[in-house]
Design a protein around this motif. Structure first.
Motif, mmCIF file in Angstrom:
data_model
loop_
_atom_site.group_PDB
_atom_site.id
_atom_site.type_symbol
_atom_site.label_atom_id
_atom_site.label_comp_id
_atom_site.label_asym_id
_atom_site.label_seq_id
_atom_site.Cartn_x
_atom_site.Cartn_y
_atom_site.Cartn_z
ATOM 1 N N SER A 1 41.317 41.223 38.892
ATOM 2 C CA SER A 1 40.610 40.078 39.471
ATOM 3 C C SER A 1 40.692 38.875 38.541
ATOM 4 O O SER A 1 40.202 37.800 38.883
ATOM 5 C CB SER A 1 39.143 40.432 39.739
ATOM 6 O OG SER A 1 38.476 40.717 38.520
ATOM 7 N N GLU A 2 41.329 39.045 37.391
ATOM 8 C CA GLU A 2 41.436 37.952 36.421
ATOM 9 C C GLU A 2 42.061 36.722 37.071
ATOM 10 O O GLU A 2 43.061 36.815 37.771
ATOM 11 C CB GLU A 2 42.285 38.383 35.218
ATOM 12 C CG GLU A 2 42.256 37.391 34.087
ATOM 13 C CD GLU A 2 42.989 37.902 32.858
ATOM 14 O OE1 GLU A 2 43.648 37.084 32.206
ATOM 15 O OE2 GLU A 2 42.918 39.106 32.564
ATOM 16 N N GLY A 3 41.418 35.571 36.875
ATOM 17 C CA GLY A 3 41.916 34.340 37.460
ATOM 18 C C GLY A 3 41.488 34.139 38.905
ATOM 19 O O GLY A 3 41.883 33.162 39.549
ATOM 20 N N ILE B 1 32.266 42.534 41.132
ATOM 21 C CA ILE B 1 32.832 43.042 39.881
ATOM 22 C C ILE B 1 34.096 42.289 39.485
ATOM 23 O O ILE B 1 34.856 41.837 40.337
ATOM 24 C CB ILE B 1 33.166 44.555 39.976
ATOM 25 C CG1 ILE B 1 34.203 44.828 41.090
ATOM 26 C CG2 ILE B 1 31.908 45.380 40.177
ATOM 27 C CD1 ILE B 1 34.726 46.258 41.147
ATOM 28 N N ASP B 2 34.275 42.169 38.182
ATOM 29 C CA ASP B 2 35.568 41.804 37.623
ATOM 30 C C ASP B 2 36.215 43.122 37.238
ATOM 31 O O ASP B 2 35.527 44.027 36.728
ATOM 32 C CB ASP B 2 35.407 40.925 36.379
ATOM 33 C CG ASP B 2 35.022 39.496 36.715
ATOM 34 O OD1 ASP B 2 35.440 39.003 37.774
ATOM 35 O OD2 ASP B 2 34.302 38.883 35.906
#
Length: 154
Positions: A26-28, A11-12
């Motif tokens: 979790s971005e990046g 998952i993001d």
């Protein structure tokens, strides 16, 4: 494929508090991969993801009881500054490893008044509602080794 027991779900996510402040994301980074049904993520989020499919996007509000638990006052206590002997300085916000009857835990210094130090062994997110924006990126069957260990293989 759906998120069910013994599947690896990637998952993001972005986690915010009720004021919209980002707590974690979790971005990046690579998506978070976990083994569904094995308690590897907080219960409220895992329940919300149950039965969802790759590509699904959802917003989930998790109550403290299904997140990091309620804030427990019995985990807040005052200790003498002597407990920190050998430390150059002790100030609010500092975290220390401590031993308890239940095993090791992390305590946070919340206040210092003279020779008395208030420490809190609650998780930083205990007692807080957690808001998740989640996108399911991938779902696959877990390997036998992953099922046996209860963890996603690296």
């Amino acid at each position: 494929m759906q998120a069910t027991a013994d599947t690896v779900v990637s998952i993001d996510y972005t986690l915010t508090d009720n004021d919209g402040q980002v707590i974690d994301t979790s971005e990046g980074r690579e998506p978070l991969a976990y083994l569904h049904g094995h308690g590897n993520i907080i219960p409220g989020l895992e329940k919300a993801l149950e039965g969802k499919a790759e590509g699904d996007e959802l917003q989930v509000k998790v109550q403290p009881e299904e997140g990091y638990g309620p804030h427990r006052q019995e985990l807040v206590q005052q200790v003498s500054m002597e407990a920190f002997a050998g430390m150059d300085k002790v100030e609010p916000g500092m975290k220390f490893n401590a031993e308890s009857a239940q095993g090791p835990l992390v305590v946070t210094v919340t206040r210092i008044e003279g020779e008395q130090v208030t420490i809190d062994a609650n998780h930083d997110l205990a007692g807080k509602e957690l808001n998740f924006d989640v996108t399911i990126r991938d779902i696959r069957e877990a390997s036998d080794a992953e099922k046996e260990s209860g963890q996603v293989a690296d």
